[in-house]
Write a protein that holds these residues in place. Structure first.
Motif, PDB file in Angstrom:
ATOM      1  N   LEU A   1      20.467   2.912  19.269  1.00 60.83           N
ATOM      2  CA  LEU A   1      19.743   1.662  19.076  1.00 60.83           C
ATOM      3  C   LEU A   1      18.345   1.975  18.539  1.00 60.83           C
ATOM      4  N   VAL A   2      17.950   1.286  17.492  1.00 61.66           N
ATOM      5  CA  VAL A   2      16.635   1.502  16.894  1.00 61.66           C
ATOM      6  C   VAL A   2      16.070   0.160  16.458  1.00 61.66           C
ATOM      7  N   GLN A   3      14.754   0.033  16.486  1.00 59.53           N
ATOM      8  CA  GLN A   3      14.117  -1.205  16.049  1.00 59.53           C
ATOM      9  C   GLN A   3      14.056  -1.278  14.535  1.00 59.53           C
ATOM     10  N   PRO A   4      14.001  -2.473  13.996  1.00 60.55           N
ATOM     11  CA  PRO A   4      13.835  -2.605  12.537  1.00 60.55           C
ATOM     12  C   PRO A   4      12.621  -1.824  12.051  1.00 60.55           C
ATOM     13  N   GLY A   5      12.818  -1.129  10.930  1.00 63.73           N
ATOM     14  CA  GLY A   5      11.774  -0.284  10.383  1.00 63.73           C
ATOM     15  C   GLY A   5      11.800   1.137  10.897  1.00 63.73           C
ATOM     16  N   GLY A   6      12.633   1.388  11.908  1.00 65.81           N
ATOM     17  CA  GLY A   6      12.729   2.714  12.490  1.00 65.81           C
ATOM     18  C   GLY A   6      13.636   3.646  11.707  1.00 65.81           C
ATOM     19  N   SER A   7      13.832   4.843  12.277  1.00 61.93           N
ATOM     20  CA  SER A   7      14.621   5.886  11.626  1.00 61.93           C
ATOM     21  C   SER A   7      15.640   6.473  12.590  1.00 61.93           C
ATOM     22  N   LEU A   8      16.720   6.960  12.010  1.00 64.87           N
ATOM     23  CA  LEU A   8      17.737   7.711  12.740  1.00 64.87           C
ATOM     24  C   LEU A   8      18.256   8.800  11.835  1.00 64.87           C
ATOM     25  N   ARG A   9      18.726   9.883  12.456  1.00 68.65           N
ATOM     26  CA  ARG A   9      19.371  10.953  11.705  1.00 68.65           C
ATOM     27  C   ARG A   9      20.754  11.179  12.289  1.00 68.65           C
ATOM     28  N   LEU A  10      21.764  10.974  11.447  1.00 69.58           N
ATOM     29  CA  LEU A  10      23.142  11.216  11.841  1.00 69.58           C
ATOM     30  C   LEU A  10      23.561  12.615  11.404  1.00 69.58           C
ATOM     31  N   SER A  11      24.414  13.232  12.214  1.00 66.39           N
ATOM     32  CA  SER A  11      24.974  14.537  11.884  1.00 66.39           C
ATOM     33  C   SER A  11      26.487  14.472  11.963  1.00 66.39           C
ATOM     34  N   CYS A  12      27.134  15.301  11.160  1.00 67.41           N
ATOM     35  CA  CYS A  12      28.593  15.380  11.180  1.00 67.41           C
ATOM     36  C   CYS A  12      28.985  16.824  10.928  1.00 67.41           C
ATOM     37  N   ALA A  13      29.780  17.372  11.831  1.00 65.69           N
ATOM     38  CA  ALA A  13      30.241  18.744  11.698  1.00 65.69           C
ATOM     39  C   ALA A  13      31.746  18.774  11.526  1.00 65.69           C
ATOM     40  N   ALA A  14      32.200  19.482  10.497  1.00 63.28           N
ATOM     41  CA  ALA A  14      33.626  19.685  10.247  1.00 63.28           C
ATOM     42  C   ALA A  14      33.946  21.146  10.512  1.00 63.28           C
ATOM     43  N   SER A  15      35.012  21.374  11.279  1.00 62.50           N
ATOM     44  CA  SER A  15      35.370  22.746  11.644  1.00 62.50           C
ATOM     45  C   SER A  15      36.873  22.850  11.819  1.00 62.50           C
ATOM     46  N   GLY A  16      37.359  24.088  11.901  1.00 59.20           N
ATOM     47  CA  GLY A  16      38.776  24.304  12.133  1.00 59.20           C
ATOM     48  C   GLY A  16      39.441  24.989  10.950  1.00 59.20           C
ATOM     49  N   ASP A  17      40.635  24.524  10.611  1.00 62.39           N
ATOM     50  CA  ASP A  17      41.501  25.136   9.601  1.00 62.39           C
ATOM     51  C   ASP A  17      41.025  24.774   8.190  1.00 62.39           C
ATOM     52  N   ILE A  18      39.852  25.255   7.839  1.00 66.70           N
ATOM     53  CA  ILE A  18      39.197  24.855   6.599  1.00 66.70           C
ATOM     54  C   ILE A  18      39.009  26.061   5.686  1.00 66.70           C
ATOM     55  N   PHE A  19      39.504  25.938   4.448  1.00 67.05           N
ATOM     56  CA  PHE A  19      39.184  26.923   3.430  1.00 67.05           C
ATOM     57  C   PHE A  19      37.890  26.544   2.728  1.00 67.05           C
ATOM     58  N   SER A  20      37.810  25.279   2.339  1.00 68.31           N
ATOM     59  CA  SER A  20      36.593  24.779   1.703  1.00 68.31           C
ATOM     60  C   SER A  20      36.562  23.263   1.830  1.00 68.31           C
ATOM     61  N   ILE A  21      35.383  22.714   1.621  1.00 72.14           N
ATOM     62  CA  ILE A  21      35.234  21.264   1.610  1.00 72.14           C
ATOM     63  C   ILE A  21      34.564  20.868   0.316  1.00 72.14           C
ATOM     64  N   ASN A  22      35.174  19.961  -0.421  1.00 70.19           N
ATOM     65  CA  ASN A  22      34.595  19.505  -1.676  1.00 70.19           C
ATOM     66  C   ASN A  22      33.493  18.491  -1.401  1.00 70.19           C
TER      67      ASN A  22
ATOM     68  N   VAL B   1      33.327  15.607  13.606  1.00 72.40           N
ATOM     69  CA  VAL B   1      32.656  14.998  14.748  1.00 72.40           C
ATOM     70  C   VAL B   1      31.262  14.533  14.338  1.00 72.40           C
ATOM     71  N   GLU B   2      31.002  13.238  14.543  1.00 70.53           N
ATOM     72  CA  GLU B   2      29.690  12.666  14.241  1.00 70.53           C
ATOM     73  C   GLU B   2      28.830  12.610  15.507  1.00 70.53           C
ATOM     74  N   SER B   3      27.525  12.566  15.298  1.00 68.45           N
ATOM     75  CA  SER B   3      26.586  12.357  16.399  1.00 68.45           C
ATOM     76  C   SER B   3      25.298  11.770  15.835  1.00 68.45           C
ATOM     77  N   GLY B   4      24.477  11.227  16.733  1.00 70.51           N
ATOM     78  CA  GLY B   4      23.154  10.778  16.335  1.00 70.51           C
ATOM     79  C   GLY B   4      22.957   9.285  16.258  1.00 70.51           C
ATOM     80  N   GLY B   5      23.990   8.502  16.501  1.00 68.34           N
ATOM     81  CA  GLY B   5      23.818   7.053  16.463  1.00 68.34           C
ATOM     82  C   GLY B   5      23.027   6.554  17.660  1.00 68.34           C
TER      83      GLY B   5
ATOM     84  N   TYR C   1      29.227   4.060  11.805  1.00 70.18           N
ATOM     85  CA  TYR C   1      29.107   4.980  10.683  1.00 70.18           C
ATOM     86  C   TYR C   1      30.136   6.098  10.838  1.00 70.18           C
ATOM     87  N   TYR C   2      30.912   6.297   9.786  1.00 70.81           N
ATOM     88  CA  TYR C   2      31.991   7.276   9.804  1.00 70.81           C
ATOM     89  C   TYR C   2      31.692   8.400   8.809  1.00 70.81           C
ATOM     90  N   CYS C   3      32.043   9.605   9.216  1.00 71.96           N
ATOM     91  CA  CYS C   3      31.946  10.777   8.340  1.00 71.96           C
ATOM     92  C   CYS C   3      33.311  11.056   7.720  1.00 71.96           C
TER      93      CYS C   3
END
Length: 127
Positions: free
Chosen positions: A11-32, A5-9, A99-101
C-alpha cells in the motif's frame, strides 16, 4: 521446473514509490524477455514494461517517465537467478492492480521455449 516469484507490492499513497522484484530460477538455460503486466479488478491483464536479455525496454504509454524496468541476468553459478525489477514513481490510484511477472524461458532440460508467470503481487495506491 521453473519458478517465477514476485515481491515488493503493498500500500502506498498517491505520489509515492514502490520497487517490485521478480526472480526466475530452476530449469533455465536462458531467458529472452522478462516483463511486468498488471490486472485491475474487472479488467484484462495489460502490459506495463518488458526488457530483453540485451537490455532493450518497452513501456506502456501511461507508464513512460514514471516506471523503470531493469534486469540482472543470472551468472553461471549454482542457484543463479534472473531478476527483473520495476521501479514505480509518482504512483496514481489508477495504478492499483495485481502486478504479474512474465519470463520467456528456454528450458534447460528440453531446449524448448516456454512462457512462465508469477503468482502476482498486489499494489494499492490510496490515501
Amino acid at each position: 521446473q521453473v519458478q517465477v516469484v514476485e515481491s515488493g507490492g503493498g500500500l502506498v499513497q498517491p505520489g509515492g514509490s514502490l520497487r517490485l522484484s521478480c526472480a526466475a530460477s530452476g530449469d533455465i538455460f536462458s531467458i529472452n524477455t522478462m516483463g511486468w503486466y498488471r490486472q485491475a479488478p474487472g479488467k484484462e491483464r495489460d502490459l506495463v514494461a518488458t526488457i530483453t536479455s540485451g537490455g532493450r525496454t518497452t513501456y506502456a504509454d501511461s507508464d513512460k517517465g514514471r516506471f523503470t524496468i531493469s534486469r540482472d541476468n543470472a551468472k553461471n553459478t549454482d542457484n543463479a537467478k534472473n531478476t527483473v525489477y520495476l521501479q514505480m514513481n509518482s504512483l496514481k490510484p489508477e495504478d492499483t492492480a495485481v502486478y504479474y511477472c512474465n519470463a520467456d524461458v528456454v528450458v534447460l532440460s528440453t531446449g524448448l521455449h516456454r512462457n512462465y508467470w508469477g503468482q502476482g503481487t498486489q499494489v494499492t495506491v490510496s490515501s
